[in-house]
Every structure is written in C-alpha cells, then in structure tokens.
Design an enzyme around this catalytic site. Sequence first.
Site, PDB file in Angstrom:
ATOM      1  N   HIS A  81       2.806  -4.042   3.300  1.00 57.40           N
ATOM      2  CA  HIS A  81       3.925  -3.102   3.496  1.00 57.40           C
ATOM      3  C   HIS A  81       5.203  -3.833   3.920  1.00 57.40           C
ATOM      4  O   HIS A  81       5.980  -3.337   4.726  1.00 57.40           O
ATOM      5  CB  HIS A  81       3.580  -2.036   4.534  1.00 57.40           C
ATOM      6  CG  HIS A  81       2.440  -1.149   4.149  1.00 57.40           C
ATOM      7  ND1 HIS A  81       2.591   0.052   3.500  1.00 57.40           N
ATOM      8  CD2 HIS A  81       1.090  -1.309   4.306  1.00 57.40           C
ATOM      9  CE1 HIS A  81       1.408   0.608   3.282  1.00 57.40           C
ATOM     10  NE2 HIS A  81       0.475  -0.204   3.761  1.00 57.40           N
ATOM     11  N   ASN A 154      -0.120   7.013   3.912  1.00 53.60           N
ATOM     12  CA  ASN A 154       0.304   6.594   2.578  1.00 53.60           C
ATOM     13  C   ASN A 154       0.641   7.822   1.745  1.00 53.60           C
ATOM     14  O   ASN A 154       0.430   8.955   2.185  1.00 53.60           O
ATOM     15  CB  ASN A 154      -0.831   5.825   1.883  1.00 53.60           C
ATOM     16  CG  ASN A 154      -0.943   4.381   2.362  1.00 53.60           C
ATOM     17  OD1 ASN A 154       0.007   3.810   2.904  1.00 53.60           O
ATOM     18  ND2 ASN A 154      -2.109   3.786   2.155  1.00 53.60           N
TER      19      ASN A 154
END
Length: 701
Positions: A81, A154
């Site tokens: 990420h 997510n």
Amino acid sequence: MADQADFETSAGNGGETHQHVAKAGSHGGEGHLTTNQGLRISDNQNQLKAGARGPVLLEDFVLREKIFHFDHERIPERIVHARGSAAHGFFEAYESLADITRADLFQRAGERTPVFTRFSTVAGGAGSVDTPRDVRGFAVKFYTKEGNWDLVGNNIPVFFIQDAIKFPDLIHAAKMEADRGYPQAATAHDTFWDFVGLMPESTHMIMWAMSDRTIPRTLRTIQGFGIHTFRFVNAEGRSTFVKFHWKPKQGLASTCWDEAVKIAGADPDFQRRDLFEAIDRGDYPEWELGIQAFDQKFADSLPYDVLDATKIIPEELLPVRPIGRMVLDRWPDNFFAETEQVAYCPANIVPGIDFSNDPLLQGRLFSYLDTQLKRLGSTNFHQIPINQPKQCPVMNFQRDGHMQMLQPKGRANYEPNSLAAAGETAGPRECPHTGFTSFAGRAESDEQGDKLRIRPESFADHYSQARLFFRSLDPAEQAHLASALVFELSKVGLEHVRTRVLSNLVNVDPDLARRVADGLAMPLPEASPVAAPILDLDPSPALRIIRGALDLKTLEGRSVGILIADGSDGKAVDDLTSAIGDAGGRPVIVAPKVGGAKMADGSILKADGQLAGMPSVLFDAIAVILSDEGCRSLLEEAAAVQFVMDAFVHLKAIGHSKEAQPLLDKAGVRADEGVLEIGKSFLDAAGTRHWDREPKVRTLA
Ligand code: HDD
C-alpha cells in the site's frame, strides 16, 4: 529570528503528563528564512567559499544543515500500500446504536467525528501509477472522543489468505520478482500465479481481483469493506458480530482494461488528481457506512465460517444496515506530513468495538504497530499530528524514546504512586468503569485450549464462494473477468503454473475454465482435488458493478471532454457546457492548442487541455463539436481520431455536431444508442457506459 507567530504551540495531546506539543507545519508562514536553530539566513543562493572562485569551506554549517536534512527526506515506503492518496472529512452517525454498541461515535444521531481516509494500491511502489489492476486499500482513521479507531479495509470484501502467517509469502510473490525487479505494480507474472495456484484459498479473491473491481474508474467510485468479522459490544457487555461496508454515493464504476492501461500513460496520477480536484471544487465524495450485524446462531447456520476472511455473507442473506455517512471535504496541507506519515493499525479500537478470532485479523494486530517503528523511526510516531487523537487527551507514563516531543513535568512516571499526598502531581490513573475492556465471552473456537498449528475444517471450502461470485456477475463482467485471466496467465511463462490455475478454475466454473483455456490455446486439465464439497450457493446480484444496485446513471461528479477546433459553433459549446454543469457534471474543453480555438463568430474559446495531452480515456463521455472545416483538419490528426475511437471502444457516450460525422466515421464509430447528436438525450446517455456495444468492439474470452 523568525516571527514568533510562526512557532505557535497547541495543547495537542497535552494532559496532565503530556505538555505542549510544538505544532508541526509552523514553517509555512511568511517572514525570514532561518536555519533549524532559528538563525536568520542572509544568502540562500551561494555556498561559503574561500574567495569568489575558491573552494567551499567545511565551516559552512548553513549549507551542511540544508543538505543533511535533504539527504534524509525520504523514509521507507510502506511494504504494501505504498502508493496512496488521502483526505480529511467527517463521519456522521444516522442514529443511536446504543442497543448494540457502547462506542461513543455511534451513540447520537447527527454526531460528527473527524476522519482521515487513505486510499491506496497494494503492490506498486510509492512512485508507481494509479491505475494498475490491483486491490485498493480503504483505510479510515476515526478521531473519536474515546481515542482513534482505525478501520483498515480494502475495496474487496475478502482476502487472498486465511492466516496471517502467509502474508509475507503472498506479498513477495505479488511484488516485483526478486532477481529482475519487475514487473512493477502488476500481478501478471510467474511468481504471483505460482503462489495463487498452490494456495486454492486465494481463488475467491482471485475472482474479485480479475473482475473490474480492481480497475476502478476513480477512488470516489469504489466500495470499501472491513472484511473481517468484528464485534460490537453494548453497555451490558453483550456482543454482536459485525461486518463493515462502505457504499459510494457517487456509485460504483470501473474502467475497461485497455482504458486503464492508457490512463496510466496519459496521467499516472489520474485517481489522485481526481480526488484532489473533486474536493477542490466542492464536489465532496461521500460513502455510506453500513453493517451486517448477526449473532452466533446466525453464524452457525452458514455453510462457511465467519472467521474465514475469504468468505462474504451475501447481502441478500443478511442486508446491510446503513448507520452513517462519511464525507471527505478537505485535502491535506502537506502530503508527506499527513498522507505519508499517517499510521493506521487495525488494533486501534475503542470501547464498544472488538476483534473476532479471525486468524488473519489477529496477525494484523501485530504487524501494523511493528511496521510503523520501521517507517517512522520512533516509538513516538503517535505524536505526529496526523496520528494524534483529536478529541481526547493522551495521558500515560510512557516516556522518552527517539524524537520525544513532550516535556512531562514532575517525578510521577510510574503508576500507582502516592505523590499526591506530598502535594505533587500524581498523573493519570486507570479507570475500570470507562476504560476499554476486552470482550470476555466464550471464544468462538471449540479448539480453544490446545496449542495447535492448524486450519479448522470449517475453512476448507475454497471454491463455493468463488463460484457464487462469478455466477452472480453480469455477462459483460464475466467476459471481462475471463479475459483478465487470459491476459494475466498469458504473461506467465511457466506452463505448469498456468495448468494448475486452470485446474483450480474448473472447480469454480467449468465454463469459465474452458473460456480461459481457449483464450490461452491450452487443453482443459482435470479439476484439482478439493478438501470440501463445492456448493451451488444462491447468486448475489448485489455483487455486480454493471447493472447492479450501485451502477448509477448520472452525470453528477463525471466529466465530459468536449473536442473543439477552429470554426466550431461557440454557442453550441456554451450551451452544452452549461447543460453539463447543470446536470452536476464537469465539462472539459479540449482543443488542438491549449490557448484555445477561434469560434465561428470570431471569438476565442480557451481550452482546458491540449488534444495530444488529454486523450478521451480521462473522461466519462465525450462531445465533438466541429465545423466542416475543423473536422477536415482533424481527420489528419491521429490524436483526434484516437480520441473518438477510444471513447467508442471504451463504451462511452459520444455526442457530436452533424459536421463531425466524418471524424466519427474515420474512427470506426458505428451508430448505437450511445452515439447521438448533441441534445438532451446525449446528456442522459452520457451518465452511463453502453455495455451492449461491448461485443462489437472487442473479442472477449
Ligand atoms: Fe495490511 C498496510 C489493508 C492484511 C500488514 N493494509 C495496509 C493498508 C491497508 C491494508 C489498506 C494501508 C494503510 C495505509 O493507507 O497506510 N491488510 C489490509 C487488509 C488486509 C490486510 C484489508 C486483510 C483483510 N496486512 C494484512 C496482513 C498483514 C498486513 C495479514 C501482516 C500480517 N498492511 C500490513 C503492514 C502495512 C499494511 C505491513 C504496510 C504499511 C502499514 O501497514 O502501515 O503492516
């Protein structure tokens, strides 16, 4: 000396033991340039030299301090990420949830809690592009009155693996291959698919990853999920299981693969820019937070385990109850200070919210705190302003450490103490009534008690929900998914890896496996062995993007690229621009030259962008307003032909003046309900993609 006002202090976390925190970001004001010691600098253009053309002196502490600081500007990027964009905003509760949780932020209708939300891709580095095929992170920090709560999710409601011990393997396999350092931000390579083929538990997530979910149009048009089963705990100590869902008010929208690839070249920052610009123009993105709440009895009635992060509970079986909304309305002042330094952690919870025994979640509880020390360099990372609670003090006896910003007073640095008896400050005390207590109820696992490295039997079914997902999709989405599998596996050099993945796909859906095998020109292998029977679960239309509940037909928040050239009808352009604005859309004028084009009436209309730099992949629909002469000139311009051709093959609405028809013809545009002369019906058509065009423009698996 800099002006004193530049160094204001704030109470920050100050409480009894934490004193004032110097406000970061205080260097932005006007005034005199200084060193970090506050010394006023006389010359910021030249080093200190022995003579005008002489050598530089080691003595130049102004130079050395500046270069030293610059050399250390980068910190380790997130291992996953790394590329992200974030914004400030608020969460507003719809109603009191006191019956199921004591969490303060959910007690009062209309109560607002500040949030900081970071969206990210997973695999690529911080400098990679915005539109690879990848899962999007959706992490929200709620600055509640009882401390920070981080919901680190997510845009997909399941995960690749069931147990956190596999996470380093998954990420190693997904990232650039170890010897060659490529591909960046792409799963289409040997090691990823090797891992996936050997880990059938990843099959359900693979279905999502190969669907259009992983090529979202913008960050404003993604859903978010907490994924794991969490708990709400009310004031009486009763626990309710919950799963969290974020639903975008803007609707759910994705790109076509070819479009995503082209956006990466045209604007690697496309999604970051889109988020920034939307907030900048006051078009604040909004999501509704919903929960699926259930008890143990409901959990026991399911043919899968709610502690298994590779499983969803279909909304048709357990509807999502909306409980509030999040609005993002402020861009960070400074990307590094806020977006880069924000430290999310699933272990950050507040009274009234608790964990389940999901083994993936349990592993995450360790990982995030640990990673922050590596990235931010100090155990005091919580003192960085973006990580500080905003609505409650921080008071404890943790002391010292690198970059300690606080100056506690007095002798009290232990608890309990009786220094108050001597008139000294005693510091904070624990509170059994209001303090956080872990949910003490009986653990869900019957195995509790034995030390075992084991996966429960209830986690053994890896295919039923993958099948459920695939069979729930619209046919066009199924074709995209099958084609994505063909594309990715075509990039896999190891044939045995492709075969193994195909064997797993046979278990998902034999027809899907056949389509993918055909696309690869490979024989269809036998199904791989399964550990549990595969169930035909009822399809869940809620999982669709195309023609699904969140597939909104609207121009709101969407853009229309209007291609003009010398000789265009200025009034027609003006009328269209206003009509798009009235419909909540964003008109963007594109011309061969950015300075503008000369309209038929002789006026100059300035462009927002130059044709070669603003291809139609950047827009949700296009309009082409040309004169005969303007059209003739653009027929010789590849960028103009491509502008129209791409819009057509990416299933976008095309509005045009009569005179623009030759350009449409050259671009291979064929008449359908999405290709119209400019008018009211064009605005309606521009609010959506034209999926029925799909079979005419692409061969899909
Ligand atoms: Fe993770 C970052 C989401 C499993 C270890 N993760 C990270 C971020 C998101 C997620 C959105 C970025 C936060 C930000 O914007 O700063 N991760 C997930 C989800 C998971 C998940 C939804 C499964 C349901 N993660 C997971 C596991 C582990 C990690 C199983 C390790 C055992 N994740 C991390 C990390 C990161 C991270 C290494 C990297 C940077 C950071 O934490 O702050 O600790």
